[in-house]
Design a protein around this motif. Structure first.
Motif, short mmCIF file in Angstrom:
data_model
loop_
_atom_site.label_atom_id
_atom_site.label_comp_id
_atom_site.label_asym_id
_atom_site.label_seq_id
_atom_site.Cartn_x
_atom_site.Cartn_y
_atom_site.Cartn_z
N LYS A 219 0.70 -1.19 0.45
CA LYS A 219 0.11 0.29 0.01
C LYS A 219 0.66 1.52 -0.19
O LYS A 219 0.75 1.57 -0.90
CB LYS A 219 -0.95 -0.11 1.05
CG LYS A 219 -1.90 1.30 1.58
CD LYS A 219 -2.67 0.58 2.27
CE LYS A 219 -3.61 1.55 3.38
NZ LYS A 219 -4.31 0.78 3.89
N ASN A 220 1.42 1.75 0.92
CA ASN A 220 2.37 2.58 1.38
C ASN A 220 3.35 2.93 -0.20
O ASN A 220 3.40 3.89 -0.15
CB ASN A 220 3.05 2.64 2.21
CG ASN A 220 2.46 1.91 3.48
OD1 ASN A 220 1.29 2.70 3.59
ND2 ASN A 220 3.30 2.48 4.54
N GLU A 221 3.79 2.00 -0.53
CA GLU A 221 4.78 1.91 -1.69
C GLU A 221 4.02 2.81 -3.35
O GLU A 221 4.74 3.21 -3.94
CB GLU A 221 5.61 0.46 -1.53
CG GLU A 221 6.85 0.04 -1.12
CD GLU A 221 6.01 -0.53 0.55
OE1 GLU A 221 5.10 -0.69 0.66
OE2 GLU A 221 7.08 -0.39 1.32
N SER B 210 1.58 4.34 -3.51
CA SER B 210 1.24 5.67 -3.12
C SER B 210 2.62 6.73 -3.08
O SER B 210 3.02 7.60 -3.70
CB SER B 210 0.95 5.41 -1.22
OG SER B 210 -0.68 5.39 -1.25
N ALA B 211 3.39 6.38 -2.90
CA ALA B 211 4.82 6.74 -2.41
C ALA B 211 5.25 6.45 -4.18
O ALA B 211 5.69 7.29 -4.57
CB ALA B 211 6.19 6.26 -2.01
N ASN C 213 3.06 9.34 -5.95
CA ASN C 213 3.51 11.35 -5.71
C ASN C 213 4.57 10.88 -5.88
O ASN C 213 5.09 12.62 -6.32
CB ASN C 213 3.79 10.47 -3.80
CG ASN C 213 2.32 10.32 -3.38
OD1 ASN C 213 1.60 10.39 -3.75
ND2 ASN C 213 2.47 9.54 -2.14
N CYS D 288 -7.16 5.45 -5.40
CA CYS D 288 -5.92 5.07 -5.08
C CYS D 288 -6.38 5.64 -3.20
O CYS D 288 -5.52 6.00 -1.98
CB CYS D 288 -4.49 5.83 -4.74
SG CYS D 288 -4.38 6.25 -7.04
#
Lengths: 963, 260
Positions: B77-79, B81-82, B85, B109
């Motif tokens: 999930k975090n990767e 989003s990163a 971004n 997202c």
């Protein structure tokens, strides 16, 4: 804890599952029946109630159209009237089980679900309870599933019920040494499918050894010597006689090894320079381009498909894909083919046989499920219908592979390890090889239940990825598939030259409770046997881990020339390889073919040609198979240049053309020829006609007859029936003579006997059926042709002379005159071959715009099909068609004379085209029109048929449009 | 050099042709198994384009794309989003679209599933060439800029799926329209949106065949652009003389976006 999750489609949403069950009820006459459908997951493991709820919510349902309910018992609530719950039988693979376990683990972060199974609950309304109990059997197949009994299952505390009981080792010996012949015969017949002569040979072998065989040794011999594995009839000694219909002897001949003297002989004699490996490996290999060769294999899976159509067909396709993976050091599967023979869907059902519609739908579903999930395009096929396939349908599955030139041969040496990789071993498919070598009867459903299985395409997909990776790193030196006979065939065959030692307890099992013999002969799907150097094990391990493939080292290659098996250190089998592979006594059989008398009765000329053409287009054999084709992904791998449906309106194509290597120019054309109706007249000419059909399909798509190879698949009745064997001999002789004349070699083949069925004591034997599959290499796309009309005002030529030879034709069948004429079309292979070379060279010069072969339904159907894919039409004049015999419009239009094409040629190329084909029979029969539809002017120059584009489309597509 | 990561797992089966498509378009492409990404999620940073190709991940057991979608949600999930971004773009084709939707990467997202791709109304898997309408007036400018350059208002591509029926609440569809996220709609040959079968081959709401996220940088579609890279891919290639392989154009656009 035992958890049950029920999932249902929320009100207001379409439920495709319920809809398809409604269709079943409607087909049985209950059009008003309402259906509620629930999928069920049974889970067991150390999970809290809260975790169970979130598994259901996050993993198992789609929040947009599904709702769920979690129970903490096996059954939840008691099924009401007209309600049934169905689960897989213990020991049957549930393909979803592994995915559910891993998905739950992904979410919880630990392997909490130890066991998962699926089921379904169906509730029907608008029908009486009594009626429901009569027809509930149409909702499941007792071979793989059963109806849940509330009294039994409501008390269930654990799912162990489904995982088999523990096994305690006990060595079983069968006392053959002193057995009387009568006992021998009985032992051979019951479960082993071996005859008395074979049993005596085995008794002799063990008498010399001075000991009795173990059950494992007998089973190994039975598998290895089965008709399925060794083709003993085809290779046996046949006393062949030909008689006329009055019983006079016409010809007599002793044949030793029919296979060697026909099919294999022609390949040897032709000695084509593009053949690489023929009749040796799991498939035949020919040259392709500078980097790769290609291999091709077609298998049948008839008996399993008769009993469990979905499972039978899906394991059929799974099996032939493994033949490709197991060719040489491993080939990559690039395309599939599927050819079926069924009874007509409107044939009334009889006791003990699944209804044709159920078989057809199940088989198509099976091929679709496995082929699509493997990501292999299914590009070519055919479907034929005859009542004699009612209890014994034919399901041919083919696969083509791409193999690097330096990976075409296996290498094995003592000291290497034997690995089994892929699926785990269970009780599935035990006795598949011997089962397929016996005829079906109404009780088959009871005795053969363990011979029917369900495949898991994802398991095989993972296995294929791992194998190709390991192959490209040279991590192993030989590979073969576990097919019929399981490990017994695979490990035995691969180590035949040297000998091997296998520890059976090392084979990974799906569940406990398998005896050593069961482990050895189980035909569990998705397994391959690999032979590798010990030093490569760490590298192999890495690949298997990454691709999530199960494997185990189970033994090693020795130099003892013995097959030695152990279970927990105890020797359970010790056979000489030489006896196992060369000890089978030659079979002695009689074969007789009765030449039918020539029949030629006057057929009344039709008054309405429009009606005949409509009937032909919508007949089961000719009509659109779009219903099937579209369910197969025929475009995955992005190399299908000539697809099964071509043109803006998607008309039928002759052969498929694929481009397997993106960076190179070469293409492959793939086609087939099959026509069991012709063998009622003469199997010899049937063979010639279907060889011609396969080759002219290749030619029509732009293929090169001089770089083409063929596969033969024979399907016949009982190998104990001298008439069936007469058909075999006659067909094989046809294969030899015609392949020789066309100069096209066979590279692989298969025979399947015992394709017959008894209905109330009456034997129904299938017509002798030969499937010819052809594979041709094209240097580039320049010669590629489709059969769709390209441009108005282009000229239409017919190539080849049409004859008055109506025997076996679709025209006679649909007009009710099938018995009025049995004179088969003549094949002139030398002339045809020259024509095919000429079509190919003309195609390369691009002077043919489109090209279509004439087959079922004759010229009229060929022309209609060319209209179908385009928005164009044709005006045709029958008087211009070169013809021999009594010239009648119906004969000219509907005769199935082989070796003919319709070619579309532009006005600019007319002269060039006619120069090229000078010396061949041809006629300008009309031209392409911008007005869609087909208009035919008869011999008297008056219009005799006038069908609009919409009519052609409607009648061709209507037969299966609601399927 | 533009770099593409094509993420595969058990049952992915359009990975090789998708890799080819990106390579023809001029990107360097890598096929990574999800297990490899799981071990090294930071590796995602190396790439400009992340692609979820077609196939039957995990056999489409339970429902299409669901298991892989959960893995993405639970593990990456975090990767993801990163990655977005930082300017990366994501393409999901067929099963990849199903994954993006079920992981909640599309439409916003938010990693919560807001729309779905349900079983086709026909109840069957279907392989067929379809026409798609592209109405640039109603599409996010960035999306037009990344994916649609040089494409006409009607294109054709093949579909091959059993679960492609776009479904969302009415309110959600309205939002997709307002946010200009609907990029491809099933139409007839002339680009006219028609609800009837076979023009709308699976019964999708509002004939939706593909959408983007709010930024236009994540695209998911049911049709297979990687099956139309050469003119010979279209079933009437021998007739039409001047065909642009529409699928290839989409990959070229995606790669060229990073070269601008």
């Amino acid at each position: 804890m035992l958890i049950r999750v029920e999932i249902f489609i929320q009100p207001g949403h379409i439920d495709p599952q319920a809809e398809s069950i409604k269709k079943i009820f409607a087909s049985l006459g209950y059009k008003q029946a309402g259906v509620e459908f629930r999928r069920i997951y049974f889970l067991e493991g150390s999970i809290s109630k809260q975790e169970a709820e979130s598994i259901a919510k996050q993993v198992l349902v789609d929040p947009f159209n599904e709702g769920f309910k979690v129970f903490y018992s096996f059954l939840g609530r008691k099924p009401g009237p007209c309600e049934i719950e169905i689960v897989y039988n213990p020991g049957v693979t549930d393909p979803v089980s592994q995915s559910v376990k891993s998905a739950a683990a992904d979410m919880l972060g630990r392997n909490a679900v130890s066991f998962a199974r699926t089921g379904r609950r169906i509730k029907v309304s608008g029908i009486k309870e009594k009626e429901f109990s009569d027809i509930e059997k149409f909702l499941f197949n007792p071979l793989i599933e059963h109806k849940v009994s509330y009294s039994k299952y409501s008390r269930l505390k654990t799912l162990d019920e489904f995982s088999g009981k523990n096994y305690e080792f006990k060595l079983i010996k069968v006392n053959l040494l002193d057995a009387e012949d009568a006992d021998l015969e009985r032992i051979g017949k019951e479960g082993l499918s071996l005859n008395l002569a074979e049993m005596k040979t085995i008794r002799e072998y063990f008498r010399k050894l001075g000991r009795s065989p173990t059950d494992c040794e007998l089973e190994t011999l039975a598998q290895t010597w089965s008709e399925h594995c060794v083709h003993k009839t085809f290779r046996g000694n046949l006393h062949y006689r030909e008689k006329d219909s009055r019983g006079n002897l016409l010809k007599e001949e002793k044949i030793t090894n029919l296979l060697k003297n026909t099919i294999a002989k022609v390949t040897n004699e032709l000695n084509s320079d593009y053949c690489v490996s023929v009749f040796e490996d799991n498939s035949g290999i020919i040259k392709f381009n500078s980097q790769y060769n290609v291999c091709f294999k077609v298998e049948t899976h008839n008996h399993p498909s008769a009993l469990e159509p979905f499972g039978g067909a899906s394991t059929g396709i799974g099996g032939v894909i493994r033949d490709i993976l197991g060719t040489g050091k491993g080939a990559y599967p690039i395309a599939s083919t599927d050819i079926f023979c069924f009874a007509q869907p409107n044939t009334p059902a009889v006791e003990g046989v699944l209804a044709p519609a159920r078989i057809i739908k199940g088989v198509v579903e099976g091929v679709k499920d496995y082929g699509n999930k493997m990501g292999i395009p299914t590009v070519n096929g055919a479907v034929l219908f005859d009542q004699r396939f009612l209890g014994n349908p034919l399901v041919f599955c083919g696969n083509i592979g791409l193999i690097p030139k330096d990976k075409c041969f296996k290498e094995i040496s003592p000291g290497q390890v034997i690995i089994v990789a892929g699926g785990k071993t269970g009780k599935d498919g035990i006795h598949g090889a011997t089962f397929s070598s016996a005829e079906l009867h109404t009780k088959s459903t009871e005795v053969s239940s363990s011979a029917v299985q369900i495949g898991s395409p994802i398991e095989e997909k993972k296995l294929a990825s791992a194998i190709i990776k390991a192959r490209d790193k040279n991590l192993y030196s030989a590979i073969t598939d576990c097919g019929a006979g399981g490990l017994s065939s695979a490990a035995g065959e691969i180590s035949q030259k040297w000998g091997c030692k296998v520890d059976l307890e090392k084979v990974p099992l799906k569940y406990q409770g398998l005896s050593y013999t069961e482990i050895w002969i189980s035909e569990s799907q998705e397994r391959m046997v690999i032979v590798a150097d010990k030093k490569n094990l760490p590298a192999l391990d890495k690949i298997f881990q990454e691709e999530e493939v199960n494997y185990a080292v189970i033994g090693e290659i020795t130099d003892t020339k013995k097959l030695e098996l152990f279970y927990q250190g105890e020797n359970v089998c010790s056979l000489d390889m030489n006896f196992l592979y060369n000890g089978l006594p030659k079979i002695e059989k009689k074969a007789v073919w009765v030449k039918p008398e020539i029949i030629k009765r006057q057929i009344p000329a039709p008054s309405d040609y429009n009606l005949i053409i409509k009937k032909l287009l919508s007949s089961y054999n000719i009509c659109s198979k779009e219903w099937i084709i579209r369910q197969y992904d025929h475009e995955v791998q992005a190399g299908t240049f000539i697809k099964p449906l071509m043109g803006e309106n998607f008309g039928p194509a002759d052969a498929a053309v694929i481009k397997p290597v993106f960076s190179k120019k070469e293409l492959l054309a793939i086609s087939c020829g099959i026509n069991p109706f012709y063998s009622d007249c003469d199997p010899y000419f049937m063979a010639g006609l279907v060889i011609d059909e396969a080759l002219r399909n290749i030619t029509a798509a732009g293929g090169n007859i001089n770089h083409t190879a063929m596969l033969d698949n024979f399907c016949l009745g009982s190998a104990e029936d001298e008439k069936v064997l007469g058909d075999l001999v006659r067909t094989a002789k046809g294969c030899y003579d015609f392949a020789r004349a066309y100069k096209v070699p066979f590279i692989s083949g298969k025979d399947s006997f015992y394709n017959e069925f008894k209905i109330s004591g009456e034997r129904i034997v299938i017509p002798a059926t030969l499937l010819i599959s052809a594979l041709s290499v094209l240097p580039d796309k320049e010669s590629c042709m489709s059969c769709v009309f390209k441009k108005e005002k282009n000229l239409l030529y017919v190539l080849g002379r049409t004859g008055e030879e109506m025997g076996g034709s679709e025209y006679l069948r649909i007009s009710g005159n099938i018995n009025a004429d049995n004179r088969l079309p003549q094949v002139f292979p030398e002339r045809a071959r020259r024509l095919y070379e000429k079509v190919y060279s003309s195609a390369r010069q691009k002077i043919i715009e489109s090209c279509h072969d004439c087959s079922d339904g004759g010229l009229a159907v060929a022309l209609a099909e060319m209209c179908l894919g385009s928005n164009l039409g044709a005006d045709i004049f029958t008087a211009e068609i070169p013809f021999s015999g009594e010239k009648r419009d119906d004969y000219v239009l509907f005769s199935e004379t082989p070796s003919r094409f319709v070619a579309e040629v532009s006005l600019e190329n007319r002269e060039k085209f006619e120069q090229e084909f000078a010396g061949f029979d041809y006629g300008i029969i009309g031209c392409v029109s911008e007005k869609p539809g087909l208009r035919i002017y008869g011999l008297n120059s008056k219009i005799i048929a006038d069908l609009s584009g919409e009519e052609l489309d409607f009648y061709w597509r209507k037969t299966f449009s609601n399927w | 050099m533009v770099k593409t990561l094509i993420l595969r797992t058990a049952g992915t089966n359009c990975d090789l042709e998708t890799k080819l498509a990106f390579e023809i378009a001029g990107a360097k492409s890598y096929l990574w198994h999800i297990n490899r990404v799981k071990q090294n999620p930071a590796g995602l940073k190396e790439f400009n384009i992340l692609c979820f190709p077609g196939g039957f991940t995990y056999g489409d057991d339970i429902s299409a794309g669901k298991i892989l979608a959960n893995q993405i949600k639970f593990w990456l999930k975090n990767e993801i989003s990163a990655f977005l971004n930082k300017g990366g773009i994501i393409l999901g084709i067929c099963n990849g679209f199903q994954v993006l939707v079920k992981a909640g990467i599309l439409p916003d997202c938010g990693f919560r599933q807001k729309i779905s791709l349900l079983a086709n109304t026909s109840g069957k898997f279907e392989d067929r060439w379809v026409y798609l309408e592209i109405n640039r007036d109603k599409i996010n400018k960035t999306a037009c800029n990344i994916w649609l350059k040089g494409l006409p208002e009607t294109i054709c591509l093949p579909i091959a799926h059993a679960e492609g029926r776009f479904y969302a609440e009415k309110e959600q569809i309205k939002q997709l329209q307002e946010n200009r996220q609907i990029i491809f709609r099933y139409s007839d040959k002339t680009g006219k949106v028609k609800e009837s079968y076979p023009f709308n081959p699976n019964g999708s709401m509002y004939n939706i065949a593909g959408i983007t996220d709010l930024t236009g940088r994540v695209l998911g579609l049911m049709p297979h652009p990687e099956r139309y890279l050469f003119k010979e891919h279209i079933p009437f290639w021998q007739k039409e003389r001047n065909i642009i392989p529409f699928g290839r154009k989409i990959f070229e656009n995606a790669v060229n976006y990073f070269k601008q």
